[in-house]
Write a protein that holds these residues in place. Structure first.
Motif, PDB file in Angstrom:
ATOM      1  N   MET B   1       0.811  -1.647   0.222  1.00  0.00           N
ATOM      2  CA  MET B   1      -0.068  -0.292  -0.281  1.00  0.00           C
ATOM      3  C   MET B   1       0.758   1.128   0.332  1.00  0.00           C
ATOM      4  O   MET B   1       2.155   1.439   0.468  1.00  0.00           O
ATOM      5  N   ASP B   2       0.685   2.016  -0.814  1.00  0.00           N
ATOM      6  CA  ASP B   2       1.541   2.916  -0.733  1.00  0.00           C
ATOM      7  C   ASP B   2       0.810   4.498  -0.087  1.00  0.00           C
ATOM      8  O   ASP B   2      -0.080   4.207   0.521  1.00  0.00           O
ATOM      9  N   GLY B   4      -0.596   6.617  -1.188  1.00  0.00           N
ATOM     10  CA  GLY B   4      -1.778   7.739  -1.744  1.00  0.00           C
ATOM     11  C   GLY B   4      -2.981   6.534  -1.604  1.00  0.00           C
ATOM     12  O   GLY B   4      -3.936   7.180  -0.983  1.00  0.00           O
ATOM     13  N   ALA B   5      -2.810   4.890  -1.211  1.00  0.00           N
ATOM     14  CA  ALA B   5      -3.853   4.319  -0.458  1.00  0.00           C
ATOM     15  C   ALA B   5      -4.060   4.972   0.947  1.00  0.00           C
ATOM     16  O   ALA B   5      -4.517   4.350   1.087  1.00  0.00           O
ATOM     17  N   ARG B   6      -2.646   4.819   1.386  1.00  0.00           N
ATOM     18  CA  ARG B   6      -2.876   4.837   2.978  1.00  0.00           C
ATOM     19  C   ARG B   6      -4.682   6.096   3.176  1.00  0.00           C
ATOM     20  O   ARG B   6      -4.655   6.514   4.230  1.00  0.00           O
ATOM     21  N   ARG B   7      -3.922   7.124   2.042  1.00  0.00           N
ATOM     22  CA  ARG B   7      -4.528   8.337   2.519  1.00  0.00           C
ATOM     23  C   ARG B   7      -5.936   8.019   2.170  1.00  0.00           C
ATOM     24  O   ARG B   7      -6.200   8.898   3.096  1.00  0.00           O
ATOM     25  N   ALA B   8      -6.348   7.990   1.420  1.00  0.00           N
ATOM     26  CA  ALA B   8      -7.631   7.498   1.276  1.00  0.00           C
ATOM     27  C   ALA B   8      -7.715   7.172   2.045  1.00  0.00           C
ATOM     28  O   ALA B   8      -9.369   6.759   2.138  1.00  0.00           O
ATOM     29  N   TYR B  65       2.505   0.009  11.031  1.00  0.00           N
ATOM     30  CA  TYR B  65       2.398   0.534   9.694  1.00  0.00           C
ATOM     31  C   TYR B  65       4.441   0.709  10.341  1.00  0.00           C
ATOM     32  O   TYR B  65       4.570   1.011  11.132  1.00  0.00           O
ATOM     33  N   ARG B  66       4.513   0.111   9.210  1.00  0.00           N
ATOM     34  CA  ARG B  66       6.679  -0.120   9.205  1.00  0.00           C
ATOM     35  C   ARG B  66       7.290   0.860   7.821  1.00  0.00           C
ATOM     36  O   ARG B  66       6.885   0.269   7.111  1.00  0.00           O
ATOM     37  N   GLN B  67       8.046   1.749   8.503  1.00  0.00           N
ATOM     38  CA  GLN B  67       8.415   2.501   7.598  1.00  0.00           C
ATOM     39  C   GLN B  67       9.445   1.660   6.725  1.00  0.00           C
ATOM     40  O   GLN B  67       9.907   0.524   7.064  1.00  0.00           O
ATOM     41  N   PRO B  68       9.152   0.875   5.780  1.00  0.00           N
ATOM     42  CA  PRO B  68      10.337   0.836   4.511  1.00  0.00           C
ATOM     43  C   PRO B  68      12.024   1.255   4.988  1.00  0.00           C
ATOM     44  O   PRO B  68      12.543   2.216   4.796  1.00  0.00           O
ATOM     45  N   VAL B 243       1.741   9.851  10.778  1.00  0.00           N
ATOM     46  CA  VAL B 243       1.924  10.517   9.870  1.00  0.00           C
ATOM     47  C   VAL B 243       3.103  10.072   8.893  1.00  0.00           C
ATOM     48  O   VAL B 243       2.742  10.672   7.407  1.00  0.00           O
ATOM     49  N   ALA B 244       4.003   8.862   9.371  1.00  0.00           N
ATOM     50  CA  ALA B 244       5.072   9.514   8.161  1.00  0.00           C
ATOM     51  C   ALA B 244       4.145   8.302   7.268  1.00  0.00           C
ATOM     52  O   ALA B 244       4.892   8.510   5.703  1.00  0.00           O
ATOM     53  N   ALA B 245       3.299   7.823   7.867  1.00  0.00           N
ATOM     54  CA  ALA B 245       2.495   7.137   6.869  1.00  0.00           C
ATOM     55  C   ALA B 245       1.819   7.776   5.873  1.00  0.00           C
ATOM     56  O   ALA B 245       2.409   6.941   4.971  1.00  0.00           O
ATOM     57  N   LEU B 246       1.595   9.120   6.262  1.00  0.00           N
ATOM     58  CA  LEU B 246       0.279   9.599   5.434  1.00  0.00           C
ATOM     59  C   LEU B 246       1.163  10.411   4.584  1.00  0.00           C
ATOM     60  O   LEU B 246       1.162  10.957   3.510  1.00  0.00           O
TER      61      LEU B 246
END
Lengths: 53, 595
Positions: B1-2, B4-8, B65-68, B243-246
């Motif tokens: 999930m990128d 954009g998808a997380r924001r949606a 969320y885990r930061q890549p 925050v980082a995820a979005l």
């Protein structure tokens, strides 16, 4: 050049002078011209009101 | 999930929360007939519950969320770029600030590549007395660290553009000598290893324009300060991951404890003066959000790396100092209304501005909702027990009180549930050990929820006043509170909150007259308002609660740079080492009051 820079730095450490290396930082565009115009007109209106008072 | 998808997903969840809240409210309100005031309240519920839903989505996102992995330099690769560590100061205590510089320098020096780092203390101090102290303490700093030629100090005589202008002045004079600049605040402290790692990450990713760390609050002593410190230490990492995820590669920048690529910053972040007068025109106050938006507009990555530890700051020790700072942030954020339509910005940057504005506008909206709710029965149509002409028995309206209770429970759950989930995750992954184990972490979290509920009505009132003052172009007006330990006196507390007490009493009277049924629900809001001076005084005191409550790991085991700083501070403020022109910290406090 590096030596010269070191000289400048150590000459007077209280006066901040690391290697004199200016870098341009041009102001960015954040307002469209019509926004600036509206703000200018509002400002002018405010000034006129103050003058009348 | 990128991103954009997380924001949606976050938007969809927030809209769903908002829609559900509206549905519950209108079910409740329609039971005795709808009136115009119900539509006003419905609108206010829609906006405020969207904000609550967004906050909850952020924390849920942060839980999973885990930061890549980010690009890294090979361990044996030496640094090539030069970094300057910028410490802007403005009438701060030079002993406190310069001792942090000394500690960071000592933390950095043993590391490979330390020669590629300089410090620059950028003074915007207006008080001549404090400026003289700064020079004296700087001389001591240089002699202690042997820092000539790598630790610099300069004072601007004209503080145009405040902190952003201070940084810009440095960049335009000397920025060409450096590849990266670590921007700190006067109360920032960072481990040498963290600074080095940030530089290595900047070097590993040439498109990275700004790298933000999550600073942890340290050295808090008062009840208020320790609650904030616990909150920042225990909850913030999860919220920051959200925050980082979005945000992805488009933010955030919080103004300090962040590294910038100097050439990218210079080319993209020159701030113009906005047309018109303050508060909406003039210099941009909350420059950090704007600079993040400008870097993203120019195609640079702006990233928050939540795995970077060793980044610290200090927070306000009482609610008045917090509210004063909040007043400045409120003005800066509302000014962003002028930039919502700025050309070329990423949609996400515009939304970030909007979020920042709503963070402050929500307070007057909640207040308006409460006032509308108190007055609602006054506007409600009279019940009609005999709707049919020849009706024998009266028809009583079905009160949908359960819907109102569900709505209130839902609001409470959105605020509390994410915090309880963080405890649960801490129990599973073992991170609760740092807070003294899961039972103690749970007690600390419940106490934090109680404490934040007690201060929330006061913050709501201060934010509402701030928004009103900004919109009307009025000034703040705060009592002077200059003691370094943050303790408030009763007279300071009363003069800062008498109007809140008055509003609380008026609210109690109005609700008992207009809507006695509501008073039970309004007591948690109105009673802290009536007791505002006591809340202010007690929360500014140290030792009110056991040190085991709100325990954070950094209190129990300070890190290397924190110990170094403590040692330098003790040495500087102890007997022996005192620059000629300074009369120690006590002298600074006198000078600060004079200034």
């Amino acid at each position: 050049m590096q030596d010269q820079q070191e000289d400048v730095r150590t000459a007077d450490p209280l006066r901040f002078a690391p290697p004199g290396a200016p870098l341009a930082m041009p102001p960015q565009t954040l307002e469209r011209p019509r926004v600036r115009l509206i703000a200018w007109l509002l400002d002018l209106g405010q000034r006129q009101t103050l003058i009348r008072r | 999930m990128d991103a954009g998808a997380r924001r949606a997903a976050a938007f969809a969840a927030s809209f769903a929360v908002s829609a559900l809240a509206c549905w519950l409210f209108f079910q409740f309100a329609a039971s005795d007939g709808l009136d115009p005031m119900d539509f006003v309240r419905g609108g206010l519920i829609a906006i405020t519950s969207f904000g609550l839903g967004w906050g909850a989505s952020l924390s849920l996102m942060g839980l999973v969320y885990r930061q890549p992995p980010v690009p890294r330099l090979a361990p044996d690769r030496a640094l090539e770029g030069r970094t300057v560590i910028l410490v802007p100061v403005y009438n701060e205590d030079p002993v406190a600030t310069f001792s942090r510089v000394a500690a960071m320098d000592r933390s950095l020096q043993p590391l490979r590549g330390a020669a590629r780092f300089d410090f620059a203390i950028l003074s915007d101090t207006r008080s001549e007395a404090i400026a003289r102290d700064e020079e004296a303490w700087f001389a001591l700093l240089l002699s202690e660290t042997d820092g000539e030629g790598r630790i610099f100090y300069r004072r601007r005589l004209d503080n145009r553009g405040r902190k952003a202008g201070n940084i810009e002045d440095f960049i335009t004079q000397s920025g060409g000598a450096y590849d990266y600049a670590l921007i700190l605040d006067a109360d920032s402290l960072m481990e040498g290893r963290t600074i080095l790692e940030m530089t290595r990450r900047m070097e590993a990713e040439p498109r990275l324009g700004l790298l933000q760390t999550l600073p942890r609050i340290i050295n808090a002593r008062s009840l208020f300060g320790r609650a904030m410190q616990f909150s920042a230490g225990y909850f913030s990492p999860t919220f920051a991951r959200g925050v980082a995820a979005l945000q992805g590669g488009e933010g955030p920048f919080w103004g300090h404890n962040a590294m910038v690529r100097v050439r990218a910053f210079a080319a993209s972040c020159g701030l113009p003066e906005l047309s018109g007068r303050p508060p909406f025109g003039g210099h941009i106050l909350s420059h950090d959000y704007v600079e993040a938006a400008l870097l993203a507009r120019a195609g640079w990555i702006v990233r928050l790396d939540t795995d970077l530890v060793g980044s610290y700051e200090e927070g306000p020790e009482n609610l008045i100092e917090h509210a004063k700072r909040d007043r400045r942030w409120a003005q800066g954020n509302l000014q962003h209304a002028r930039l919502l339509a700025a050309p070329g910005l990423k949609a996400w940057s515009r939304y970030t501005f909007l979020q920042g504005i709503m963070a402050y506008v929500t307070s007057p909206l909640w207040l308006a909702f409460m006032i509308a709710s108190i007055l609602a029965p006054y506007f409600a149509p009279a019940p009609n027990y005999f709707p049919e002409p020849d009706q024998l028995f009266p028809v009583f309206p079905v009160l949908e009180t359960d819907k109102a209770i569900m709505l209130i429970a839902g609001v409470f759950a959105l605020l509390v549930l994410p915090k309880l989930l963080i405890v649960l995750r801490g129990a599973v992954d073992g991170s609760n050990i740092a807070a003294g184990g899961t039972p103690r972490a749970l007690v600390s979290v419940l106490a934090e929820i109680l404490f934040s509920s007690a201060i929330a009505p006061l913050l709501l009132m201060y934010q509402t006043r701030a928004v009103a003052q900004i919109v009307l172009g009025a000034d703040g007006g705060w009592p002077a509170t200059s003691r370094s330990d943050g303790r408030l006196t009763w007279s300071e507390a009363v003069s800062a909150s008498f109007w809140i007490v008055g509003t609380g009493i008026a609210g109690l009277v109005a609700s008992s007259v207009f809507s006695p049924a509501l008073i039970v629900w309004l007591i948690p809001v109105l009673v802290p308002m009536v007791l505002a001076p006591a809340v202010l005084v007690v929360s500014s005191r140290a030792g009110v609660v056991s040190p085991r409550l709100w325990q954070v790991e950094l209190e129990q085991s300070p890190t290397a740079v924190m110990l170094l700083r403590r040692e330098v501070l003790q040495r500087w403020t102890g007997a022996g080492h005192e620059p000629a022109s300074s009369a120690s910290t006590a002298g600074f406090e006198a000078a600060a009051r004079h200034a």
